[in-house]
Scaffold this active site. Structure first.
Site, mmCIF file in Angstrom:
data_model
loop_
_atom_site.group_PDB
_atom_site.id
_atom_site.type_symbol
_atom_site.label_atom_id
_atom_site.label_comp_id
_atom_site.label_asym_id
_atom_site.label_seq_id
_atom_site.Cartn_x
_atom_site.Cartn_y
_atom_site.Cartn_z
ATOM 1 N N GLU A 10 0.893 -1.070 0.048
ATOM 2 C CA GLU A 10 0.193 -0.026 0.055
ATOM 3 C C GLU A 10 0.819 1.419 -0.054
ATOM 4 O OE1 GLU A 10 -3.930 -1.506 2.372
ATOM 5 O OE2 GLU A 10 -2.616 -0.071 3.407
ATOM 6 N N CYS A 40 3.192 8.737 0.780
ATOM 7 C CA CYS A 40 3.615 8.150 1.772
ATOM 8 C C CYS A 40 3.880 6.581 1.328
ATOM 9 C CB CYS A 40 2.526 8.030 2.936
ATOM 10 S SG CYS A 40 2.856 7.041 4.275
ATOM 11 N N CYS A 64 6.177 -6.026 8.714
ATOM 12 C CA CYS A 64 6.994 -5.042 9.395
ATOM 13 C C CYS A 64 7.342 -5.859 10.589
ATOM 14 C CB CYS A 64 6.334 -3.878 9.799
ATOM 15 S SG CYS A 64 7.429 -2.611 11.065
ATOM 16 N N CYS A 74 5.051 -2.655 17.158
ATOM 17 C CA CYS A 74 4.683 -1.658 17.709
ATOM 18 C C CYS A 74 2.840 -1.904 17.933
ATOM 19 C CB CYS A 74 4.618 -0.281 16.967
ATOM 20 S SG CYS A 74 6.224 -0.070 16.822
ATOM 21 N N CYS A 101 -0.001 -0.059 16.126
ATOM 22 C CA CYS A 101 0.142 0.076 14.772
ATOM 23 C C CYS A 101 -0.774 -1.121 13.837
ATOM 24 C CB CYS A 101 1.440 0.172 14.459
ATOM 25 S SG CYS A 101 1.621 0.229 12.529
ATOM 26 N N CYS A 108 -2.123 7.476 9.735
ATOM 27 C CA CYS A 108 -0.967 6.990 10.386
ATOM 28 C C CYS A 108 -1.455 5.774 10.899
ATOM 29 C CB CYS A 108 -0.234 7.946 11.430
ATOM 30 S SG CYS A 108 0.473 9.378 10.682
#
Ligand code: SAH
Length: 344
Positions: free
Chosen positions: A93, A106, A113, A117, A120, A334
């Site tokens: 994305e 972005c 990942c 976190c 997230c 975000c």
């Protein structure tokens, strides 16, 4: 093995062409076809002989993406889901945002990942690998083509930890910077990291001119380790030491990102600790109203608290701004990027 021609800096492409017995100036011509004329196949490179085009086809791919899905927010933000055509069905994305100063993309730096976190949405996506330089660059090319615009700014704030894919991200930045390629200056590129300390030293020694953003989110180790497991490896003291070294070496301001979660890190005591941590540093604080994710434990601070937090920092001499939330209705804000949402 067939290699993506967009993985190479201009100098590297010259070498690659020499390896297959071609003159290095061909690299400049190929760069022009790809980045100025934006062709999508070797066959369109009509000032190259048919023989050379065949040779290129036998040695390189051109790395085009397919758009699987595109969502548009009420604020104009667009989220793209790309098929990266790597033969493995991987999707990534990217987000296009419009600000008064121009268009920003972005970009994602990895498929999945590893940072974990807690707040997230990218956490939980299966980690596959870091993206290759050409796959980072192609996100920008594909969006410029689809939206018929010129991008002026890039933020490495999509899925992935850019400093966990250091070499490929640095190479992508070189291609993005090159006036013969995307021609976007380092000052228009931001790189955001959860705090991979050794790579921050590397960036400092390289005197990288991009803007460095640090995802801080908390000023004490216990809370930060709970939010961001990477803090157990590189705690706040070590992170701040690396940041100070970076500022000293580059003379550049660091942007600290701080996502505000209700009753977690948003009271004035937290703001005061942040003032103490950053006092005297060449720093800017970017406050992000935390975006709530499915099954997440953090909730958004109230607007009142966010403003109070910002005002407190500003009063104490720390420059702080609140990040405008863009694209939250299409899960493009975000921490909301998570390709599974679109696959189902
Ligand atoms: N891995 C890099 C870049 C990823 S995301 C990093 O950690 O910095 C870009 C920013 O969005 C980071 O500051 C990240 O902490 C923040 N973020 C992630 N999830 C969020 C959420 N749910 N709400 C608000 N910000 C979030």
């Amino acid at each position: 093995m067939i290699k993506n021609i967009k993985n190479y800096s201009l100098d590297e492409l010259k070498e690659e062409l020499q390896k297959i017995g071609e003159k290095s100036y061909r690299a400049t011509q190929i760069y022009e076809w790809i980045y100025s004329k934006r062709v999508k196949s070797f066959d369109e490179m009509t000032n190259l002989s048919i023989d050379l085009r065949e040779k290129l086809k036998n040695n390189f791919s051109i790395g085009n993406f397919g758009i699987v899905k595109k969502l548009e927010s009420v604020d104009g933000t667009k989220k793209y889901l790309f098929d990266i055509n790597d033969g493995k069905g991987n999707l990534i994305e990217s987000v296009l945002m419009q600000y008064h100063h121009g268009f920003t993309v972005c970009v994602s730096s990895q498929i999945g990942c590893r940072m974990g976190c807690k707040f997230c949405a990218s956490t939980g996506i299966k980690f596959e690998r870091g993206l290759f330089p050409g796959e980072i660059v192609e996100q920008i090319l594909a969006i410029e083509e689809d939206a018929k615009i010129k991008i002026s700014n890039i933020v490495f704030m999509g899925i992935g930890e850019p400093l966990d894919n250091y070499d490929n991200v640095m190479k992508a930045i070189e291609i993005i910077n090159n006036p013969k390629a995307l021609n976007i200056g380092a000052r228009h590129i931001s790189l955001s990291t959860s705090g991979i300390v050794p790579r921050i030293y590397d960036l400092a020694d390289k005197n990288m001119q991009c803007t460095l953003s640090i995802s801080l989110h908390s000023t004490n180790n216990e809370k930060r380790s709970e939010m961001m497991p990477i803090n157990k490896v590189y705690p706040i003291e070590e992170l701040m030491k690396a940041c100070k070294y970076y500022i000293e070496k580059t003379n550049k301001r660091i942007s600290f990102e701080y996502a505000l979660a209700k009753s977690e890190n948003d009271n004035l005591k937290d703001a005061d600790e942040l003032v103490k941590l950053l006092k005297g540093m060449l720093a800017h604080v970017n406050l992000i109203p935390i975006n709530e994710i499915k099954d997440g434990k953090y909730t958004k601070s109230t607007n009142e608290n966010i403003i109070r937090f910002r005002d407190y920092l500003n009063e104490k001499g720390i420059v702080a701004t609140i990040r405008r939330e863009l694209g939250s209705d299409i899960e493009a804000a975000c921490g909301q990027l998570r390709k599974q949402n679109l696959e189902s």
